[in-house]
Design an enzyme around this catalytic site. Sequence first.
Site, PDB file in Angstrom:
ATOM      1  N   HIS A 198      54.753  57.663  67.059  1.00  0.00           N
ATOM      2  CA  HIS A 198      53.762  56.939  67.809  1.00  0.00           C
ATOM      3  C   HIS A 198      53.753  57.664  69.167  1.00  0.00           C
ATOM      4  O   HIS A 198      52.707  57.223  70.173  1.00  0.00           O
ATOM      5  CB  HIS A 198      53.792  55.355  67.942  1.00  0.00           C
ATOM      6  N   CYS A 340      61.170  49.629  76.458  1.00  0.00           N
ATOM      7  CA  CYS A 340      62.377  48.549  76.083  1.00  0.00           C
ATOM      8  C   CYS A 340      62.957  48.002  77.241  1.00  0.00           C
ATOM      9  O   CYS A 340      63.567  46.971  77.143  1.00  0.00           O
ATOM     10  CB  CYS A 340      63.217  49.471  75.304  1.00  0.00           C
TER      11      CYS A 340
HETATM   12  N1  PLP Z   1      64.020  57.841  72.763  1.00  0.00           N
HETATM   13  C1  PLP Z   1      63.094  57.995  73.790  1.00  0.00           C
HETATM   14  C2  PLP Z   1      63.372  59.296  74.609  1.00  0.00           C
HETATM   15  C3  PLP Z   1      61.982  57.336  73.974  1.00  0.00           C
HETATM   16  O1  PLP Z   1      61.200  57.588  75.059  1.00  0.00           O
HETATM   17  C4  PLP Z   1      61.639  56.095  73.156  1.00  0.00           C
HETATM   18  C5  PLP Z   1      60.558  55.388  73.296  1.00  0.00           C
HETATM   19  O2  PLP Z   1      60.452  54.955  74.593  1.00  0.00           O
HETATM   20  C6  PLP Z   1      62.736  56.069  72.061  1.00  0.00           C
HETATM   21  C7  PLP Z   1      63.782  56.971  71.776  1.00  0.00           C
HETATM   22  C8  PLP Z   1      62.570  55.001  70.988  1.00  0.00           C
HETATM   23  O3  PLP Z   1      61.471  55.270  70.234  1.00  0.00           O
HETATM   24  P1  PLP Z   1      61.146  54.292  69.073  1.00  0.00           P
HETATM   25  O4  PLP Z   1      59.999  53.461  69.722  1.00  0.00           O
HETATM   26  O5  PLP Z   1      60.250  55.084  68.032  1.00  0.00           O
HETATM   27  O6  PLP Z   1      62.113  53.387  68.618  1.00  0.00           O
END
Ligand code: PLP
Length: 396
Positions: A198, A340
Amino acid sequence: MIYLDNAGTTKMFEECVEVHKKFSCEQFFNPSALSEESMQVSKLISETEKFLLKRLGASEGNILFTGCATESNNLAIKGSFRKGAWEYVFSEGEHPSVYNVAKKLEMDGCVVHFVPLASDGCVDLRALEKVLNEKTRLISIMHVSNETGAINDLKKISEIKLKKCPKAILHVDGVQGFMKIPVVLRQTAVDLYSFSGHKFHAPKGIAGLYVKNKGALKEIFQGGGQQFGLRSGTENVSGIMQLRKAVELIVEKTNFLRVSRLKNVFNSALKENKVGLTCDDACKNLQNGAVKIENCDGVVIRDFCGSPYIENLVFQGVKGETMLHALNQEGVIVGLGSACSSKKAGNRILEKIGVSPEDIISSVRISFNAYMTDEEVLKAAEIIKITYHKIKEKVS
Ligand code: PLP
């Protein structure tokens, strides 16, 4: 609406809708079943795996398909964990899907080292070298920071790893790197590399983990044994094929140049110098390793000179959150950093880099995609300036 939060998520390519229909309503078969139809689907997954290995510049290894990069990161770290006197090394700049797993390991009694960041947002390579030793089991360092766009040098990290602990596993969270900046894994010592659909116009719910050597990883949940037993569960066939479609549609180099240019057009407009730069100029301006700070009448561009996809703006005297909501009312969507963590106060990464608390509270994250137009970013810059000055007048 002008969407400037592409590091949070991206709009899916419309071409994926057809692919979804095809692999959900027509070729909907379970790839593990024994019918010819199922075997055909299984073959398509294997071909997609090879296709992705090529796009990652890997000369060996496998791709495990997961539900999100949070899962890929958890699988990489927990799947590398072994009992014994091992040590685990992470950078201070990691996304919560790595950082919080590291904290949990620490709470469970493991020896965990957090390597600091330099002021340019990259991991401090000298500190990394100091901490590595023959007991190091896993090193996990992100490719591109989701907060600052800083790009870690995977070749240098690989050299240090090979010198200090050749047997350690090197995991890279490549979520903000893959499909955005050049990734050539065979030129590095990377063993595991996470990515998420995504973030590059594929749907949510499909992600992957590149695994150089399957033997080094253990599964984190048990089940039917799909994907070499490392990630049980029926594969998300439609998601995998849609992710493939998105990768097919993206030409990283062209997109990189487009975004570099868009970022310069945007920054120039913030600086009231609306002269668009050519791709060449844009690229000359892109040198990694230095933070450029420019104050445009109270709106500060903090450019970590890393990925052109992400930049940090500081609105002096106004809270970032206030700006975010005000801009939202004007039809411009920006981010406060990791989706997050955006509901929590402060910003762990900017703090670690040494950004002042006043600047952190006034920060927003701007993130571009390659399909935006000059008109859109120029309009966004104009709205940002007007909105900022309106609020500033009210609060002062
Ligand atoms: N790692 C990084 C550097 C991210 O920017 C993100 C999402 O913002 C993630 C991991 C997590 O990705 P996902 O939304 O697919 O769990």
